[in-house]
Scaffold this motif. Structure first.
Motif, PDB file in Angstrom:
ATOM      1  N   TYR A 101      -2.492  11.942 -28.276  1.00  0.00           N
ATOM      2  CA  TYR A 101      -2.623  12.461 -29.779  1.00  0.00           C
ATOM      3  C   TYR A 101      -2.482  11.456 -30.632  1.00  0.00           C
ATOM      4  CZ  TYR A 101      -2.487  16.896 -27.358  1.00  0.00           C
ATOM      5  OH  TYR A 101      -2.791  17.944 -26.566  1.00  0.00           O
ATOM      6  N   VAL A 102      -1.369  10.492 -30.218  1.00  0.00           N
ATOM      7  CA  VAL A 102      -1.187   9.403 -31.163  1.00  0.00           C
ATOM      8  C   VAL A 102      -2.272   8.354 -31.148  1.00  0.00           C
ATOM      9  CG1 VAL A 102       0.562   7.486 -31.454  1.00  0.00           C
ATOM     10  CG2 VAL A 102       1.505   9.719 -31.455  1.00  0.00           C
ATOM     11  N   GLY A 136      -5.324   9.162 -30.534  1.00  0.00           N
ATOM     12  CA  GLY A 136      -6.509   9.561 -31.290  1.00  0.00           C
ATOM     13  C   GLY A 136      -6.315   9.308 -32.718  1.00  0.00           C
ATOM     14  N   ALA A 137      -5.114   9.804 -33.069  1.00  0.00           N
ATOM     15  CA  ALA A 137      -4.857   9.438 -34.647  1.00  0.00           C
ATOM     16  C   ALA A 137      -5.124   7.946 -34.991  1.00  0.00           C
ATOM     17  CB  ALA A 137      -3.487   9.603 -34.983  1.00  0.00           C
ATOM     18  N   VAL A 153      -8.919   7.772 -35.561  1.00  0.00           N
ATOM     19  CA  VAL A 153      -9.448   8.121 -36.720  1.00  0.00           C
ATOM     20  C   VAL A 153      -9.160   7.246 -37.671  1.00  0.00           C
ATOM     21  CG1 VAL A 153      -9.240  10.069 -38.352  1.00  0.00           C
ATOM     22  CG2 VAL A 153      -9.004  10.621 -35.990  1.00  0.00           C
ATOM     23  N   LEU A 154      -7.799   6.541 -37.614  1.00  0.00           N
ATOM     24  CA  LEU A 154      -7.563   5.465 -38.717  1.00  0.00           C
ATOM     25  C   LEU A 154      -8.614   4.281 -38.457  1.00  0.00           C
ATOM     26  CD1 LEU A 154      -5.141   7.012 -39.191  1.00  0.00           C
ATOM     27  CD2 LEU A 154      -3.800   5.026 -39.337  1.00  0.00           C
ATOM     28  N   GLN A 173      -0.190   0.929 -40.868  1.00  0.00           N
ATOM     29  CA  GLN A 173       0.048   2.394 -39.954  1.00  0.00           C
ATOM     30  C   GLN A 173      -0.341   2.364 -38.666  1.00  0.00           C
ATOM     31  OE1 GLN A 173      -2.724   3.894 -42.834  1.00  0.00           O
ATOM     32  NE2 GLN A 173      -1.373   4.543 -44.436  1.00  0.00           N
ATOM     33  N   LEU A 189       1.765   3.075 -35.253  1.00  0.00           N
ATOM     34  CA  LEU A 189       1.177   3.971 -34.184  1.00  0.00           C
ATOM     35  C   LEU A 189       1.137   3.408 -32.782  1.00  0.00           C
ATOM     36  CD1 LEU A 189      -1.553   6.073 -35.950  1.00  0.00           C
ATOM     37  CD2 LEU A 189       0.770   6.644 -35.685  1.00  0.00           C
TER      38      LEU A 189
END
Lengths: 503, 503
Positions: A25-26, A28-29, A32-33, A52, A56
């Motif tokens: 999930y991290v 995946g984040a 998106v970024l 950011q 991550l």
């Protein structure tokens, strides 16, 4: 099919899965970024975004190399697992071992050096000044050698690097395939180039971006792209990003090259279909992830080349082309097919290359980066060797390093071992398509009719649904009944282009 | 101004700052994911996005409540710090103590209950069925009481909840201001309503979305929105999201209400200016964060009401309105000013309310949620009390609960204590604007001329640049030389609307 989550799995397995879900999930984040950064972010946002993304990435690394992960993996060494669970553990173990082997300081040094190198490379390319980039390339070669040494001190360092992008096809196989491509395609390209064929070129105007975009959207609808789980946007370099719930593609437009954006869109669509086709209920573990770069590129190339550059495809989309583009009312399916398949050996730029000469660009890079890592080639000699190989394989010499050895971003990231997967994926695309063609009645007619259900099903069943269940060689055997081979690609290339060029 | 990072700070301070930076970046990543979800994400992406956001939220919570954070804060109890460093520690300590006091299980239960409640509320609103939503509202009231009890068992639970949104204005002050607004605005609204004034209404057509969007962009350029650090998009509920490098706003369009989207855009622009105005080199610590909801709302309301609904503003944008909208060629500045400021007491919907009756909607919600949390009001009686208060304050009774007590999303999130900050921010906007008006020569003429430099400077110096350096009351005193007061807002309202309605 059995799933990753089963009752009766050892506790260590459950804990490993929980940890891996969180890091997925991290990751995946971060995806998106990155998508946002390339597609939506205003320029001023860069400093915050970079912080950011670093945070991550550090968290992802800490989650993966957590001591607990090592202990759970040890406990699972001889555990009684289902084949699916074994595949999950195999994939996590591989990531853990590689991440754990490399000191964090080295990872950070590579990351910082690539950041600087990227900036220097951009300037060096703009100013055609290889000497400005050379010291950074030297540093990256050295750092990546060290990196490989940590992972496996006994292995050929290039083999270790290559496995970051394609973990399961061994380098010997890869090299054999690439050498065969070089040995068979160079004479074929020569022959085609000398054939002096007069292929149609119905596109000689300018084609506005909005018309090209409307065409791309119409064609994506015809190949069943699910806009409820995806988007089409523009970015300076086309790419695909996402997971089985949401995978987005980008394209870019050149107003003088109306088929360029369309082919790029269809290529990225192939990547997207793979991402969207892995099982949704496995999101968060390796059975819910697409396989590595060779298989991924096989999906994009299958759609781009075997569908998007076929006569049947232009049968399907000729009316769309005429609807969106002026001045081609008289063009036939054959005209557009010819335009989409002309070869341009005189082209010096990889990303603008045709289906055939493309592989010469890849093989040249493969040979150079292999020798850089082994130490058989010094960085300062790269421009000369590059130009010699361009002359040898394509009969053309770049006028500048900007359109020669400085053209690609990959080495400024330290991504040695990435390039070969482009050609290896194309080769696999041909093998898979031949197998699908054998299994599906009248596939060509179905493409011309816009009926892709059988092909979607075939790719879903034989490739997408497995996620990382099988290694690359096993996946190829399961899907096609044969080991990975260049036979189908070479047959396809010979037959398609000899026919096209009347040889 | 001194910065958060200084030499000679204790080691515990440096470590605390590093940890807080990381959690800020994780929070920033969540912000990007939420923006994307509301603005760009295809619908199918929801399941994966929800998992990504939960993982980031859990990581954020773990970073904040890490035992080390508690120890560093203990070590800093009597440390010799600069005032800026003290402010940093004050803000981090406050967050740490609140997060640490609440058991993770309760946080998760609230999060899960709100997730379900949100879905139920959407359906209940669509079907005008309060009884379906009532059990969830009861659960949320109970859970939020427990939450408040953990944070401070000796305090009024509503006060604890209110402090989640406005930590530094005490509830007595807030209540005194809201009560004064109710007592003075209800008779004023009555009087205006009875005045039977004939205000101009030049907008009686439909105004296409693309024209409204073009107008919003032109006006944003006139008020100096920095598109290199921002974007304008559309979403179902307008919002602002971002940091000092990249803050984006959204709006939405109603083709029959051409000023609605414009006011909403200017409102969000005010929020964005605040985010963009905090110091860039403090990104990652509280000096690089905007103050809480009261101050934030003061910035949006200042731009929306004191600029966006002023005669001077319509002097500035009348030509833009005429350029983008048909049928208003004869409209004067006064016409548009009147149209932008008419009151509609018969309106039942908060987000469609005018500048004055808006506060009645807020006060009603404040009174109801305060009594719900204290136990003086049962959930089942909410619809009846809601309708009674609407009749009492605005002389109108909603026909349905959908346009009554089910209209807002806030309670389905368990956000009790949020509503008052809307009015408290409007009150502060008037106080700040009065002070800026006193400090800046000919502010009105400057607005009419589109010269906002002095106002930007004033807001930057007195509000934005401080980040969380001052508490809300101190910030107000520093900026205006006076304690927080409703005097300016009430003077402004009386004088503006009596003039407009010829009273």
């Amino acid at each position: 099919m059995a799933t990753a989550e089963e009752t009766d799995a050892p506790a260590a397995y459950e804990e490993l899965l929980d940890q891996y879900e969180r890091l997925t999930y991290v990751g995946g984040a971060s995806g998106v970024l990155s998508w946002d950064q390339q597609v939506m972010m205003p320029a001023g946002g860069a400093p915050a975004r970079s912080k950011q993304l670093s945070a991550l990435s550090a968290i992802h690394h800490e989650l993966l190399t957590d001591d607990d992960v090592g202990e759970w993996l040890d406990e699972l060494d001889d555990a009684d697992l289902t084949p699916e669970q074994e595949a999950v553990v195999r994939e996590i173990r591989r990531q853990y071992e590689r991440a754990d082997a490399v000191p964090v300081e080295l990872v950070e040094e590579i990351s910082e050096t690539s950041s600087e190198a990227l900036q220097v490379w951009e300037d060096a390319k703009a100013e055609d000044d290889f000497s400005a980039f050379a010291p950074y390339l030297e540093d990256l070669v050295e750092l990546k050698r060290e990196y490989a040494e940590h992972i496996d001190p006994d292995a050929d360092p290039y083999e270790v690097l290559f496995a970051d992008y394609e973990p399961y096809l061994d380098l010997d196989t890869a090299e054999r395939v690439l050498t065969r491509l070089r040995d068979e395609l160079v004479p074929l390209i020569d022959e085609l180039n000398d054939a002096d064929a007069d292929l149609a070129q119905p596109f000689d105007g300018t084609y506005p971006e909005d018309a090209q975009e409307a065409l791309s959207r119409d064609v994506l609808a015809k190949v069943d792209y699910d806009f409820e789980r995806g988007r089409l946007d523009t970015s300076s370099h086309p790419f695909t990003s996402g997971n089985q719930f949401d995978t987005r593609i980008t394209t870019r437009f050149d107003e003088s090259d109306p088929l360029g954006a369309l082919m790029s869109t269809v290529h990225e669509y192939g990547h997207a279909q793979y991402n969207l086709g892995v099982p949704q209920d496995e999101y968060g573990n390796p059975l819910g992830e697409s396989r590595d770069l060779t298989v991924h590129e096989s999906q994009s190339r299958l759609w781009e080349n075997h569908i998007g550059r076929s006569r049947a495809f232009y049968d399907l989309v000729l009316d769309d082309l005429k609807e969106h583009f002026d001045g081609i009312d008289d063009a036939t399916v054959e005209d557009v097919y010819e335009a989409a398949n002309q070869i341009y050996p005189e082209n010096r730029i990889r990303v603008e290359a045709d289906e055939l000469t493309y592989h010469m660009h890849i093989i040249l890079r493969f040979e150079i980066e292999r020798d850089l890592i082994s130490g058989d080639l010094d960085v300062e000699d790269v421009p000369e060797v590059w130009n010699e190989k361009m002359e040898e394989y394509l009969g053309v010499t770049p006028d500048t390093d900007a359109e020669g050895c400085l053209q690609d971003i990959h080495w400024s990231h330290g991504n040695f071992g990435y390039f070969p997967t482009y050609s290896l994926g194309s080769v696999l695309a041909a093998q898979l398509y031949a197998s699908a063609d054998e299994d599906i009645d009248d596939l060509d007619a179905k493409v011309a009719a816009g009926d892709f259900d059988a092909l979607h099903d075939w790719l879903g069943e034989n490739v997408h649904q497995h996620g990382k269940r099988y290694t690359t060689p096993d996946l190829v055997e399961e899907a096609t009944g044969e080991p990975y081979t260049a036979d189908y690609f070479l047959d396809y290339a010979e037959s398609k282009f000899r026919d096209l060029y009347d040889l």
